[in-house]
Design an enzyme around this catalytic site. Structure first.
Site, PDB file in Angstrom:
ATOM      1  N   CYS A  93       4.771  -4.637  16.321  1.00  0.00           N
ATOM      2  CA  CYS A  93       4.165  -3.678  17.252  1.00  0.00           C
ATOM      3  C   CYS A  93       2.677  -4.017  17.364  1.00  0.00           C
ATOM      4  CB  CYS A  93       4.368  -2.250  16.760  1.00  0.00           C
ATOM      5  SG  CYS A  93       6.106  -1.892  16.504  1.00  0.00           S
TER       6      CYS A  93
ATOM      7  N   CYS B  36      -0.259  -2.102  15.380  1.00  0.00           N
ATOM      8  CA  CYS B  36      -0.018  -1.752  13.977  1.00  0.00           C
ATOM      9  C   CYS B  36      -0.503  -2.864  13.059  1.00  0.00           C
ATOM     10  CB  CYS B  36       1.474  -1.509  13.774  1.00  0.00           C
ATOM     11  SG  CYS B  36       1.936  -1.334  12.040  1.00  0.00           S
TER      12      CYS B  36
ATOM     13  N   CYS C  28       5.765  -6.627   8.101  1.00  0.00           N
ATOM     14  CA  CYS C  28       6.829  -6.119   8.973  1.00  0.00           C
ATOM     15  C   CYS C  28       7.132  -7.174  10.029  1.00  0.00           C
ATOM     16  CB  CYS C  28       6.404  -4.812   9.635  1.00  0.00           C
ATOM     17  SG  CYS C  28       7.716  -4.076  10.642  1.00  0.00           S
TER      18      CYS C  28
ATOM     19  N   CYS D  27      -1.796   6.213   9.921  1.00  0.00           N
ATOM     20  CA  CYS D  27      -0.585   5.600  10.469  1.00  0.00           C
ATOM     21  C   CYS D  27      -0.918   4.243  11.063  1.00  0.00           C
ATOM     22  CB  CYS D  27      -0.014   6.456  11.591  1.00  0.00           C
ATOM     23  SG  CYS D  27       0.539   8.047  11.053  1.00  0.00           S
TER      24      CYS D  27
ATOM     25  N   GLU E  95       0.833  -1.195   0.000  1.00  0.00           N
ATOM     26  CA  GLU E  95       0.000   0.000   0.000  1.00  0.00           C
ATOM     27  C   GLU E  95       0.873   1.253   0.000  1.00  0.00           C
ATOM     28  OE1 GLU E  95      -4.100  -1.719   1.912  1.00  0.00           O
ATOM     29  OE2 GLU E  95      -2.989  -0.288   3.106  1.00  0.00           O
TER      30      GLU E  95
ATOM     31  N   CYS F 246       3.299   8.502   1.145  1.00  0.00           N
ATOM     32  CA  CYS F 246       3.711   7.615   2.234  1.00  0.00           C
ATOM     33  C   CYS F 246       4.005   6.264   1.605  1.00  0.00           C
ATOM     34  CB  CYS F 246       2.605   7.515   3.283  1.00  0.00           C
ATOM     35  SG  CYS F 246       3.049   6.420   4.640  1.00  0.00           S
TER      36      CYS F 246
HETATM   37  N1  SAH Z   1       8.166   1.041  10.873  1.00  0.00           N
HETATM   38  C1  SAH Z   1       8.291   2.423  11.068  1.00  0.00           C
HETATM   39  C2  SAH Z   1       7.459   3.255  10.115  1.00  0.00           C
HETATM   40  C3  SAH Z   1       6.043   2.852   9.830  1.00  0.00           C
HETATM   41  S1  SAH Z   1       4.805   3.145  11.009  1.00  0.00           S
HETATM   42  C4  SAH Z   1       7.986   2.816  12.505  1.00  0.00           C
HETATM   43  O1  SAH Z   1       7.436   1.996  13.216  1.00  0.00           O
HETATM   44  O2  SAH Z   1       8.357   3.915  12.884  1.00  0.00           O
HETATM   45  C5  SAH Z   1       4.646   4.924  11.136  1.00  0.00           C
HETATM   46  C6  SAH Z   1       4.182   5.378  12.516  1.00  0.00           C
HETATM   47  O3  SAH Z   1       2.850   4.969  12.788  1.00  0.00           O
HETATM   48  C7  SAH Z   1       5.023   4.810  13.663  1.00  0.00           C
HETATM   49  O4  SAH Z   1       5.337   5.802  14.587  1.00  0.00           O
HETATM   50  C8  SAH Z   1       4.087   3.788  14.254  1.00  0.00           C
HETATM   51  O5  SAH Z   1       4.395   3.482  15.583  1.00  0.00           O
HETATM   52  C9  SAH Z   1       2.754   4.478  14.108  1.00  0.00           C
HETATM   53  N2  SAH Z   1       1.611   3.580  14.236  1.00  0.00           N
HETATM   54  C10 SAH Z   1       1.563   2.247  14.027  1.00  0.00           C
HETATM   55  N3  SAH Z   1       0.321   1.775  14.250  1.00  0.00           N
HETATM   56  C11 SAH Z   1      -0.444   2.832  14.608  1.00  0.00           C
HETATM   57  C12 SAH Z   1      -1.830   2.988  14.949  1.00  0.00           C
HETATM   58  N4  SAH Z   1      -2.661   1.964  14.950  1.00  0.00           N
HETATM   59  N5  SAH Z   1      -2.265   4.227  15.255  1.00  0.00           N
HETATM   60  C13 SAH Z   1      -1.420   5.283  15.243  1.00  0.00           C
HETATM   61  N6  SAH Z   1      -0.122   5.200  14.926  1.00  0.00           N
HETATM   62  C14 SAH Z   1       0.376   3.980  14.617  1.00  0.00           C
HETATM   63 FE1  SF4 Z   2       6.566  -2.419  11.755  1.00  0.00          FE
HETATM   64 FE2  SF4 Z   2       4.230  -1.285  12.284  1.00  0.00          FE
HETATM   65 FE3  SF4 Z   2       6.047  -1.534  14.224  1.00  0.00          FE
HETATM   66 FE4  SF4 Z   2       6.472   0.222  12.235  1.00  0.00          FE
HETATM   67  S1  SF4 Z   2       4.818   0.295  13.760  1.00  0.00           S
HETATM   68  S2  SF4 Z   2       7.938  -1.264  13.086  1.00  0.00           S
HETATM   69  S3  SF4 Z   2       5.522  -0.893  10.508  1.00  0.00           S
HETATM   70  S4  SF4 Z   2       5.026  -3.223  13.163  1.00  0.00           S
END
Ligand code: SAH
Ligand code: SF4
Length: 366
Positions: free
Chosen positions: A129, A132, A125, A349, A99, A118
């Site tokens: 997290c 996410c 990944c 995000c 995406e 973006c």
């Molecule tokens: N992998 C990288 C970049 C992609 S995510 C990272 O983790 O930084 C981009 C941002 O979105 C990160 O700060 C991540 O923690 C945040 N993010 C992930 N899931 C989210 C959610 N459900 N709501 C808000 N922010 C989220």
């Molecule tokens: Fe991976 Fe999502 Fe964590 Fe970013 S926030 S490192 S994309 S699992």
């Protein structure tokens, strides 16, 4: 660096300009010809070798025999009801998909609207997290430099058709860019090349979950892009509950790497903090973040939690967000709340996951 073998077909988007020059030089063509090909790829943004009519026929034959030009196919496109966000599910040559999101922002001080892409760096990944959607789908594979660049070309072409240009790229789509360091940096070099897409490095932001060796490497290299570090917790225990890689790279190591980056690059770091009600949004937690960052050239981006299927937390309410910000301000830490974009189409995000079915099902406009 690996650019070609006898048996492999080269994806032209994978090559930096020096690599393209080397490839063509090996076939006996000068830099002049490499520059022509480069301009076709990134200035005219042609979508097939057959369209490169101005090339010497023998060069075009060589290219057709050894290389492909692999633009990404649109599997699905969907507009957000916010009027500013468009999400694309783009097909990769092996049948996987990623995406990519186009966002528009208005009301800048300089009066310029700015289009931002973006961009994803991996399919899925590995970092896991909990909140996410990309983490929830697991890791499928790294993207190649060309697959990252092709997303940028895709969005830029689209904008040009509307008389606009792509101005900003955020490496904040699917995946952890510092887990795919070499490909991501090659892609950055290609998109900032002054004879091609010519994006300003200061208009590129890379967001990392906190891969310490990658941050140190970025500090040692000459690539003046912006760095954003996802924190979400200011103690190891709280961070580990949300971000599994925090076990591998505890906060003291992460902050040491950030200080090293600040010393070497002398460029402000953005720290991201997804605000989850009752989890990491209390005044005490704001104070502990303030103490962690005090004295650093830091800016905090607060992101109220976006919904994902695999996590049932709630976003922090706006009164508590404001309070969180004012506590950070007591420590001299500026912060902004990230504008919510594309939530209805799961383009916000942390909401990205390559899932064709879901994209169609969720579509409010199709
Ligand atoms: N992998 C990288 C970049 C992609 S995510 C990272 O983790 O930084 C981009 C941002 O979105 C990160 O700060 C991540 O923690 C945040 N993010 C992930 N899931 C989210 C959610 N459900 N709501 C808000 N922010 C989220
Ligand atoms: Fe991976 Fe999502 Fe964590 Fe970013 S926030 S490192 S994309 S699992």
């Amino acid at each position: 660096m690996r650019i070609a073998t006898q048996t492999e077909t080269i994806n032209l988007y994978d090559l930096t300009r020096p690599q393209l020059e080397t490839l063509l030089a090996g076939w006996g063509f000068s830099i002049y010809h490499a520059d022509r090909v480069w301009a076709y790829l990134y200035q005219q943004q042609l979508q097939s070798l057959a369209e490169m009519k101005g090339l010497r026929p023998d060069l075009r034959q060589q290219l057709e025999a050894a290389a492909v030009l692999a633009p990404l196919a649109t599997v699905a496109a969907i507009d957000s009801s916010d009027g500013y966000t468009r999400k694309f599910l783009l097909g990769l040559p092996d049948g996987q998909s990623v995406e990519t999101v186009l966002m528009r922002f208005e009301g800048r001080d300089d009066g310029e609207g700015r289009a931002t892409a973006c961009v994803s760096t991996q399919v899925g990944c590995a970092m896991g997290c909990v909140f996410c959607a990309t983490g929830q789908m697991g890791f499928l594979r790294h993207l190649t430099p060309g697959e990252i660049v092709a997303q940028v070309v895709y969005v830029d072409r689209l904008l040009r058709q509307q008389g606009e240009n792509l101005r900003n790229v955020v490496l904040m789509g699917m995946g952890e860019p510092l887990h795919n360091y070499d490909a991501t940096m090659a892609a950055v070099d290609i998109m900032t090349d002054h004879k091609g897409l010519a994006l300003a490095p200061r208009h590129i932001t890379l967001s990392t979950v906190g891969v310490v060796p990658g941050i140190r490497r970025l500090a040692d290299e000459e690539r003046p892009i912006h760095l954003a570090v996802s924190l979400h917790g200011a103690t190891d225990a709280e961070r580990q509950a949300l971000v599994p890689p925090a076990r591998r790279w505890p906060l003291n190591e992460l902050m040491a790497a950030c200080r090293y980056y600040l010393e070497k690059r002398n460029r402000r770091i953005f720290f991201e903090w997804t605000l989850i009600e009752g989890k990491n949004d209390t005044p005490a937690q704001a104070h502990s973040l303030g103490r962690l960052l005090q004295g650093l050239d830091a800016h905090v981006n607060l992101i109220p939690l976006n919904p994902t299927a695999g996590y049932d937390g709630r976003p922090t309410r706006s009164a508590a967000v404001t309070q969180f910000q004012s506590i950070l301000a007591e420590y001299g830490i500026p912060s902004t709340v990230r504008q919510r974009r594309g939530i209805d189409i799961a383009a916000g995000c942390g909401q990205l996951r390559a899932d064709k079915t879901r994209l169609h099902v969720d579509s409010p406009t199709s």
